[in-house]
Scaffold this motif. Sequence first.
Motif, PDB file in Angstrom:
ATOM      1  N   PRO A 134     -31.161  13.363  27.094  1.00  0.00           N
ATOM      2  CA  PRO A 134     -30.285  12.897  28.182  1.00  0.00           C
ATOM      3  C   PRO A 134     -29.035  12.173  27.709  1.00  0.00           C
ATOM      4  O   PRO A 134     -29.026  11.501  26.667  1.00  0.00           O
ATOM      5  N   LYS A 135     -27.986  12.319  28.533  1.00  0.00           N
ATOM      6  CA  LYS A 135     -26.758  11.541  28.391  1.00  0.00           C
ATOM      7  C   LYS A 135     -26.461  10.921  29.751  1.00  0.00           C
ATOM      8  O   LYS A 135     -26.749  11.516  30.791  1.00  0.00           O
ATOM      9  N   TYR A 136     -25.849   9.739  29.733  1.00  0.00           N
ATOM     10  CA  TYR A 136     -25.552   9.017  30.963  1.00  0.00           C
ATOM     11  C   TYR A 136     -24.071   8.636  31.002  1.00  0.00           C
ATOM     12  O   TYR A 136     -23.472   8.323  29.976  1.00  0.00           O
ATOM     13  N   ILE A 137     -23.500   8.670  32.215  1.00  0.00           N
ATOM     14  CA  ILE A 137     -22.085   8.334  32.407  1.00  0.00           C
ATOM     15  C   ILE A 137     -21.977   7.353  33.566  1.00  0.00           C
ATOM     16  O   ILE A 137     -22.552   7.577  34.643  1.00  0.00           O
ATOM     17  N   ASP A 138     -21.241   6.273  33.337  1.00  0.00           N
ATOM     18  CA  ASP A 138     -21.036   5.268  34.374  1.00  0.00           C
ATOM     19  C   ASP A 138     -20.073   5.786  35.443  1.00  0.00           C
ATOM     20  O   ASP A 138     -19.034   6.362  35.123  1.00  0.00           O
ATOM     21  N   VAL A 139     -20.413   5.588  36.713  1.00  0.00           N
ATOM     22  CA  VAL A 139     -19.541   6.008  37.816  1.00  0.00           C
ATOM     23  C   VAL A 139     -19.259   4.842  38.764  1.00  0.00           C
ATOM     24  O   VAL A 139     -19.051   5.033  39.959  1.00  0.00           O
ATOM     25  N   THR A 140     -19.232   3.634  38.204  1.00  0.00           N
ATOM     26  CA  THR A 140     -19.008   2.446  39.024  1.00  0.00           C
ATOM     27  C   THR A 140     -17.735   2.554  39.849  1.00  0.00           C
ATOM     28  O   THR A 140     -17.687   2.114  41.006  1.00  0.00           O
ATOM     29  N   GLU A 141     -16.695   3.162  39.287  1.00  0.00           N
ATOM     30  CA  GLU A 141     -15.417   3.260  40.000  1.00  0.00           C
ATOM     31  C   GLU A 141     -15.526   4.024  41.312  1.00  0.00           C
ATOM     32  O   GLU A 141     -14.715   3.837  42.222  1.00  0.00           O
ATOM     33  N   ASP A 142     -16.548   4.893  41.429  1.00  0.00           N
ATOM     34  CA  ASP A 142     -16.709   5.691  42.649  1.00  0.00           C
ATOM     35  C   ASP A 142     -17.987   5.341  43.411  1.00  0.00           C
ATOM     36  O   ASP A 142     -18.409   6.105  44.294  1.00  0.00           O
ATOM     37  N   GLU A 143     -18.587   4.198  43.091  1.00  0.00           N
ATOM     38  CA  GLU A 143     -19.845   3.839  43.754  1.00  0.00           C
ATOM     39  C   GLU A 143     -19.688   3.775  45.271  1.00  0.00           C
ATOM     40  O   GLU A 143     -20.518   4.317  46.021  1.00  0.00           O
ATOM     41  N   THR A 144     -18.626   3.154  45.754  1.00  0.00           N
ATOM     42  CA  THR A 144     -18.418   3.036  47.199  1.00  0.00           C
ATOM     43  C   THR A 144     -18.297   4.408  47.845  1.00  0.00           C
ATOM     44  O   THR A 144     -18.896   4.683  48.893  1.00  0.00           O
ATOM     45  N   ALA A 145     -17.542   5.301  47.220  1.00  0.00           N
ATOM     46  CA  ALA A 145     -17.353   6.644  47.770  1.00  0.00           C
ATOM     47  C   ALA A 145     -18.660   7.432  47.739  1.00  0.00           C
ATOM     48  O   ALA A 145     -18.955   8.192  48.683  1.00  0.00           O
ATOM     49  N   ILE A 146     -19.443   7.269  46.689  1.00  0.00           N
ATOM     50  CA  ILE A 146     -20.719   7.990  46.590  1.00  0.00           C
ATOM     51  C   ILE A 146     -21.664   7.550  47.704  1.00  0.00           C
ATOM     52  O   ILE A 146     -22.281   8.383  48.383  1.00  0.00           O
ATOM     53  N   LEU A 152     -25.031   5.726  53.165  1.00  0.00           N
ATOM     54  CA  LEU A 152     -26.028   4.731  52.805  1.00  0.00           C
ATOM     55  C   LEU A 152     -25.405   3.346  52.808  1.00  0.00           C
ATOM     56  O   LEU A 152     -24.341   3.128  52.200  1.00  0.00           O
ATOM     57  N   ALA A 153     -26.067   2.383  53.449  1.00  0.00           N
ATOM     58  CA  ALA A 153     -25.662   0.987  53.357  1.00  0.00           C
ATOM     59  C   ALA A 153     -26.178   0.411  52.046  1.00  0.00           C
ATOM     60  O   ALA A 153     -27.211   0.855  51.514  1.00  0.00           O
ATOM     61  N   GLY A 154     -25.458  -0.577  51.522  1.00  0.00           N
ATOM     62  CA  GLY A 154     -25.819  -1.135  50.225  1.00  0.00           C
ATOM     63  C   GLY A 154     -27.243  -1.652  50.156  1.00  0.00           C
ATOM     64  O   GLY A 154     -27.910  -1.531  49.130  1.00  0.00           O
ATOM     65  N   GLY A 155     -27.749  -2.213  51.261  1.00  0.00           N
ATOM     66  CA  GLY A 155     -29.092  -2.771  51.257  1.00  0.00           C
ATOM     67  C   GLY A 155     -30.199  -1.746  51.136  1.00  0.00           C
ATOM     68  O   GLY A 155     -31.342  -2.098  50.822  1.00  0.00           O
ATOM     69  N   SER A 156     -29.888  -0.494  51.387  1.00  0.00           N
ATOM     70  CA  SER A 156     -30.911   0.552  51.284  1.00  0.00           C
ATOM     71  C   SER A 156     -30.948   1.199  49.904  1.00  0.00           C
ATOM     72  O   SER A 156     -31.779   2.064  49.643  1.00  0.00           O
ATOM     73  N   GLN A 188     -21.025  16.480  53.337  1.00  0.00           N
ATOM     74  CA  GLN A 188     -20.966  17.528  52.324  1.00  0.00           C
ATOM     75  C   GLN A 188     -19.553  17.683  51.753  1.00  0.00           C
ATOM     76  O   GLN A 188     -19.383  17.993  50.568  1.00  0.00           O
ATOM     77  N   ILE A 189     -18.538  17.458  52.567  1.00  0.00           N
ATOM     78  CA  ILE A 189     -17.155  17.597  52.087  1.00  0.00           C
ATOM     79  C   ILE A 189     -16.855  16.549  51.024  1.00  0.00           C
ATOM     80  O   ILE A 189     -16.284  16.851  49.963  1.00  0.00           O
ATOM     81  N   LEU A 190     -17.239  15.306  51.286  1.00  0.00           N
ATOM     82  CA  LEU A 190     -16.991  14.239  50.315  1.00  0.00           C
ATOM     83  C   LEU A 190     -17.833  14.430  49.058  1.00  0.00           C
ATOM     84  O   LEU A 190     -17.355  14.190  47.932  1.00  0.00           O
ATOM     85  N   ILE A 191     -19.086  14.866  49.219  1.00  0.00           N
ATOM     86  CA  ILE A 191     -19.925  15.151  48.041  1.00  0.00           C
ATOM     87  C   ILE A 191     -19.281  16.235  47.185  1.00  0.00           C
ATOM     88  O   ILE A 191     -19.246  16.140  45.947  1.00  0.00           O
ATOM     89  N   GLU A 192     -18.745  17.264  47.823  1.00  0.00           N
ATOM     90  CA  GLU A 192     -18.086  18.341  47.071  1.00  0.00           C
ATOM     91  C   GLU A 192     -16.866  17.816  46.318  1.00  0.00           C
ATOM     92  O   GLU A 192     -16.650  18.163  45.152  1.00  0.00           O
ATOM     93  N   GLU A 193     -16.076  16.966  46.952  1.00  0.00           N
ATOM     94  CA  GLU A 193     -14.894  16.393  46.293  1.00  0.00           C
ATOM     95  C   GLU A 193     -15.288  15.566  45.076  1.00  0.00           C
ATOM     96  O   GLU A 193     -14.689  15.691  43.996  1.00  0.00           O
ATOM     97  N   LEU A 194     -16.311  14.726  45.220  1.00  0.00           N
ATOM     98  CA  LEU A 194     -16.769  13.902  44.103  1.00  0.00           C
ATOM     99  C   LEU A 194     -17.415  14.746  43.008  1.00  0.00           C
ATOM    100  O   LEU A 194     -17.256  14.469  41.812  1.00  0.00           O
TER     101      LEU A 194
END
Length: 306
Positions: A134-146, A152-156, A188-194
């Motif tokens: 495995p390899k891992y990549i940080d995506v913190t910059e897009d966490e809100t968009a994801i 999903l609300a942050g608490g969930s 689905q549109i936003l998931i496709e963009e990301l």
Amino acid sequence: MQINVAVVNAFVDGAADTGAAMNGAALENTIGGNPAGVVLDADSLTSIQKREIARKVGLSETAFVSKSSVADFKLEFFTPTRQIAHCGHATIATFSYLAEQGLVPAANTSKETIDGCRSIRMQNGFAYMEQLKPKYIDVTEDETAILKSLRLAGGSVTVAPIIANTGNSFVLVGVRDLETLKRIQPDQILIEELSEKWDLIGFYVFAQETCHAGRDASARMFAPRYGIQEESATGMAAGPLASFLHDHLGIHKRAFEIEQGYCMPNPSPSCIHVSLEKSGTQITSLSAGGRGVLSRMLQIEIDATL
């Protein structure tokens, strides 16, 4: 030109009997698993013809089997819209079907793909496919968009988004429980963009609460970039998830079981078995496997001049 296509359901969950229900909802698919098309003797077909066959079959992926000079079989995978390098459930479907036809030469066999060769192991009626460490990549910059794309609300959310790759890249997101997982209504549109931005196959959302005791996670997979709104079993995503559970959540086992398909609007129960190879505490390789069951045969007509 008439093409015979076997539809094989991969990663069928033996723990889920056909009379079971998920949260009171009857299972729509009485076989379960994730169906893939399998076309044998595909050597003479062009890429355009293969794409057209996959479009007419209409499943998330169709595998085409040809002769190989470097492996036992050459496999090419097509979604209804494009060719992809690897497909876990279509690999399991293909080798299960080849074994049923008496065409697999030995328990340890192999496939050639456009991205190199991979080992395949047949064991106790299951097919297992090799994946990379495995390899891992940080995506913190897009966490809100994801999280927005999954509504999903942050608490969930219990595990912040991260990309994991054992041959293909997926965003992993951990949620609180099965009910949260079931309620997801993806954008689905936003998931496709990301997915386009990060060169992903899709999003793999999971909960550590499971439908069957002894399992390690239950998951859903969204891949609109490849024309897949949701699929019920994803071997190439279960491998990264098992690796993440080991490396980041401290579940230091060698064997994992990942459920999928239970939380879909029309449930189709699946189970992916992941086996890790380790040197000390480091994962060096892994394999994901399950059983495939022939569902039906199709005959597809295409233009021979394509």
